[in-house]
Write a protein that holds these residues in place. Structure first.
Motif, PDB file in Angstrom:
ATOM      1  N   GLY A 253       0.844  -1.197   0.000  1.00  0.00           N
ATOM      2  CA  GLY A 253       0.000   0.000   0.000  1.00  0.00           C
ATOM      3  C   GLY A 253       0.876   1.242   0.000  1.00  0.00           C
ATOM      4  N   ILE A 254       0.424   2.306  -0.647  1.00  0.00           N
ATOM      5  CA  ILE A 254       1.255   3.497  -0.814  1.00  0.00           C
ATOM      6  C   ILE A 254       1.701   4.106   0.515  1.00  0.00           C
ATOM      7  N   ASP A 255       0.885   4.013   1.552  1.00  0.00           N
ATOM      8  CA  ASP A 255       1.258   4.598   2.849  1.00  0.00           C
ATOM      9  C   ASP A 255       2.459   3.897   3.476  1.00  0.00           C
ATOM     10  N   GLU A 256       2.779   2.681   3.042  1.00  0.00           N
ATOM     11  CA  GLU A 256       3.926   1.948   3.589  1.00  0.00           C
ATOM     12  C   GLU A 256       5.266   2.564   3.188  1.00  0.00           C
ATOM     13  N   VAL A 257       5.294   3.421   2.170  1.00  0.00           N
ATOM     14  CA  VAL A 257       6.565   4.012   1.740  1.00  0.00           C
ATOM     15  C   VAL A 257       7.040   5.097   2.698  1.00  0.00           C
ATOM     16  N   VAL A 258       6.136   5.645   3.512  1.00  0.00           N
ATOM     17  CA  VAL A 258       6.480   6.708   4.459  1.00  0.00           C
ATOM     18  C   VAL A 258       7.279   6.114   5.614  1.00  0.00           C
ATOM     19  N   GLY A 259       8.347   6.802   6.017  1.00  0.00           N
ATOM     20  CA  GLY A 259       9.131   6.366   7.164  1.00  0.00           C
ATOM     21  C   GLY A 259      10.616   6.564   6.953  1.00  0.00           C
ATOM     22  N   GLU A 260      11.399   6.067   7.925  1.00  0.00           N
ATOM     23  CA  GLU A 260      12.852   6.195   7.885  1.00  0.00           C
ATOM     24  C   GLU A 260      13.494   4.930   7.343  1.00  0.00           C
TER      25      GLU A 260
ATOM     26  N   VAL B 286      23.760   7.063  -6.161  1.00  0.00           N
ATOM     27  CA  VAL B 286      23.118   5.754  -6.112  1.00  0.00           C
ATOM     28  C   VAL B 286      22.963   5.403  -4.637  1.00  0.00           C
ATOM     29  N   HIS B 287      21.760   5.061  -4.228  1.00  0.00           N
ATOM     30  CA  HIS B 287      21.479   4.649  -2.851  1.00  0.00           C
ATOM     31  C   HIS B 287      20.689   3.353  -2.899  1.00  0.00           C
ATOM     32  N   VAL B 288      20.933   2.481  -1.959  1.00  0.00           N
ATOM     33  CA  VAL B 288      20.076   1.326  -1.725  1.00  0.00           C
ATOM     34  C   VAL B 288      19.672   1.411  -0.265  1.00  0.00           C
ATOM     35  N   LEU B 289      18.370   1.498  -0.001  1.00  0.00           N
ATOM     36  CA  LEU B 289      17.841   1.764   1.329  1.00  0.00           C
ATOM     37  C   LEU B 289      16.919   0.632   1.775  1.00  0.00           C
ATOM     38  N   ALA B 290      16.794   0.479   3.099  1.00  0.00           N
ATOM     39  CA  ALA B 290      15.910  -0.563   3.624  1.00  0.00           C
ATOM     40  C   ALA B 290      15.147  -0.053   4.833  1.00  0.00           C
ATOM     41  N   LYS B 291      13.898  -0.509   4.937  1.00  0.00           N
ATOM     42  CA  LYS B 291      13.020  -0.222   6.081  1.00  0.00           C
ATOM     43  C   LYS B 291      12.198  -1.485   6.298  1.00  0.00           C
TER      44      LYS B 291
ATOM     45  N   ARG C 102      20.438   8.016   7.561  1.00  0.00           N
ATOM     46  CA  ARG C 102      19.010   7.764   7.399  1.00  0.00           C
ATOM     47  C   ARG C 102      18.476   8.577   6.228  1.00  0.00           C
ATOM     48  N   PHE C 103      17.454   8.049   5.608  1.00  0.00           N
ATOM     49  CA  PHE C 103      16.747   8.687   4.508  1.00  0.00           C
ATOM     50  C   PHE C 103      15.284   8.617   4.878  1.00  0.00           C
ATOM     51  N   GLU C 104      14.658   9.761   5.089  1.00  0.00           N
ATOM     52  CA  GLU C 104      13.270   9.767   5.550  1.00  0.00           C
ATOM     53  C   GLU C 104      12.338  10.275   4.462  1.00  0.00           C
ATOM     54  N   VAL C 105      11.266   9.516   4.244  1.00  0.00           N
ATOM     55  CA  VAL C 105      10.198   9.906   3.326  1.00  0.00           C
ATOM     56  C   VAL C 105       9.015  10.302   4.195  1.00  0.00           C
TER      57      VAL C 105
END
Length: 149
Positions: free
Chosen positions: A88-95, A111-116, A138-141
């Motif tokens: 769901g689109i709301d799952e992309v929000v966070g750190e 180039v970044h590879v990120l995980a949450k 950290r990368f926060e959306v």
């Protein structure tokens, strides 16, 4: 490495993230711009739009910070990202935990590879400025005050 090759590498790495067996991936992508600086500490701010294959879209703000061996000042004006493991689109929000490698003079590339949790985000982009270094942070959306598109 060409930016298109960087993007392909980042997207390939993100596709290796574990996904739950009972749900199909929604297929969400990010288009973004950021401005950033670094001098041992790295900081970036920007904005973007997340859009998913089901037609949903959301405006987002991006905040990034980290420590590492880095120096520079740059802007990414053509950033692209691909999420995996999203239902769901709301799952992309966070750190997200971020490891980034940047190098560029006049034309910047990233180039970044990120995980949450079980969600991953592969980012690649082009822009202008100079930068060199390796950072962990950290990368926060965040959902933008402008909300859904």
């Amino acid at each position: 490495m060409k930016a298109t090759g960087s993007m392909q590498l980042a997207f390939a790495l993100a596709s290796c993230a574990p996904m739950t067996a009972h749900c199909a991936d929604l297929g969400c992508h990010l288009s973004f711009t950021t401005t950033a600086w670094s001098a041992l500490y790295s900081s970036a701010q920007g904005e973007g739009i997340v859009f998913c294959d089901d037609g949903s879209a959301m405006r987002v703000d991006i905040v990034e910070g980290g420590l590492g061996l880095a120096a520079g000042r740059w802007a990414i004006t053509d950033g692209r990202g691909a999420f995996s493991g999203v239902q769901g689109i709301d799952e992309v929000v966070g750190e997200y935990v971020a490891v980034s490698a940047n190098v560029g003079l006049i034309k910047a590339a990233t180039v970044h590879v990120l995980a949450k949790g079980g969600i991953s985000l592969a980012l690649a982009g082009q822009g202008a400025g100079f930068d060199i270094g390796l950072c962990i942070g950290r990368f926060e959306v965040r959902k933008s005050a402008q909300g859904r598109r």
